[in-house]
Enzyme design. Structure first.
Site, PDB file in Angstrom:
ATOM      1  N   ASP A 167       0.835  -1.201   0.000  1.00 15.21           N
ATOM      2  CA  ASP A 167       0.000   0.000   0.000  1.00 15.21           C
ATOM      3  C   ASP A 167       0.871   1.252   0.000  1.00 15.21           C
ATOM      4  OD1 ASP A 167       0.953   0.287   2.589  1.00 15.21           O
ATOM      5  OD2 ASP A 167      -0.974  -0.085   3.570  1.00 15.21           O
ATOM      6  N   ARG A 198      -5.266  -4.672  -0.712  1.00 16.83           N
ATOM      7  CA  ARG A 198      -3.938  -4.306  -1.233  1.00 16.83           C
ATOM      8  C   ARG A 198      -3.317  -5.470  -2.006  1.00 16.83           C
ATOM      9  NH1 ARG A 198      -0.499  -5.212   3.826  1.00 16.83           N
ATOM     10  NH2 ARG A 198      -2.047  -5.604   5.443  1.00 16.83           N
TER      11      ARG A 198
END
Length: 313
Positions: free
Chosen positions: A81, A177
């Site tokens: 992320d 993610r």
């Protein structure tokens, strides 16, 4: 204090545990649990279970969740992320909406997802994020998750790096993610998740979530109960069965329900909520359809124990 669900709009920069600690301080009680973690940089719906509602955390967090996320192509980070360090970058990508749409929608349905190293998943008793912080990477077993729906909202493929905003509805345990990384792999490029908002969790939506400031103000003015959704509504997605007073008294003590108790075509393994004739949520039972027992208790939610009915301060 009312038992039930307090839906918090989690801000960026706080862990889910941080949010619980703040709300405990606002309300002056300890008996609070959350129904599904959000990463510190993620925002959105975080349902908190208050009082006896802590007993139903598992039912709420097992429900599908909906997110609005941003995918960034051409850049990979060690955390998958925007909070991580960049570990790979490809500049000057030329993607088309046809290939991007095809890559995104190919993940609709069940798929085997490998948990990220920066996650709370345990391997041989160790949290993966603890190993990741030590610079270690271990083999992880893929987990089957389900993407129920995935829709591209907007984006810009001309900018460098390209970004796509999308909405996804998925099963418990799905890492968005990692989904972003896997979409990148489908396109043959590095990628990461650059933003995440949870817009629905446990049947509660962002529109009904309350900020920490709003909760603090309501607690200070003695109006916080107005923000708490009743326990009776929290499991409304389960079929219900109304009990007579005689059976409500037995259910309090965990009595099994005998065969023939209900003539409805309940399926073996199905969970049902038992409600008193006054509308009070008493318990969650599971249908077993045995020779003598029709349903057995899973969770007793209302008892005569004053400790169970109260709040630890």
């Amino acid at each position: 204090m009312r038992d039930g669900i307090l839906v918090v709009a989690k801000p960026r920069g706080l862990t889910s545990h941080d949010v619980i600690q703040k709300v405990r301080r606002f309300l002056g009680i300890k008996r609070i649990g959350h129904a599904g973690t959000l990463d510190p940089e993620a925002t959105g719906v975080l349902p908190l279970c208050i009082g006896r509602a802590t007993k139903i955390v598992e039912y709420i967090q097992d429900r599908p969740k909906t997110y609005v996320a941003e995918w960034t192509g051409g850049v990979a980070t060690d955390t998958e992320d925007q909070s991580g360090n960049v570990v790979e970058r490809i500049n000057g990508l030329h993607l088309t909406w046809e290939e991007v749409t095809s890559a995104f929608t190919s993940f609709i349905g069940p798929y085997a997802q490998t948990p990220p190293m920066y996650s709370a998943v345990k391997v041989k008793g160790k949290r993966l994020y603890e190993l990741a912080r030590q610079g270690k990477e271990v083999e992880r077993t893929p987990r089957l998750v389900t993407i129920y729906d995935l829709m591209i909202l907007d984006g810009n493929l001309e900018q460098d790096p390209p970004r796509v905003r999308f909405q996804v509805r998925c099963s418990k345990g799905t890492y968005i993610r990692t989904l972003c990384v896997d979409i990148g792999k489908k396109l043959g490029i590095p990628a990461h998740m650059s933003d995440l908002i949870r817009v629905e969790s446990g049947g509660y939506h962002l529109e009904e979530a309350h900020s920490l400031e709003e909760i603090e103000e309501a607690a200070a003015s003695g109006k916080v109960e107005e923000l708490i959704s009743p326990l009776e509504e929290a499991l409304s997605f389960l079929p219900s069965l109304t009990l007579s007073k005689k059976w409500a008294d037995k259910v309090i003590h965990g009595a099994a329900l005998p065969r023939g108790f209900s003539h409805m075509p309940w399926q073996t393994g199905e969970k049902i909520r038992l409600v008193s004739d006054e509308g009070r949520l008493m318990a969650v039972y599971q249908v077993v359809n045995g020779e003598e027992i029709w349903a057995k208790p899973e969770k007793i939610l209302f008892t005569e124990d004053p400790v169970d009915r109260g709040y630890a301060r």
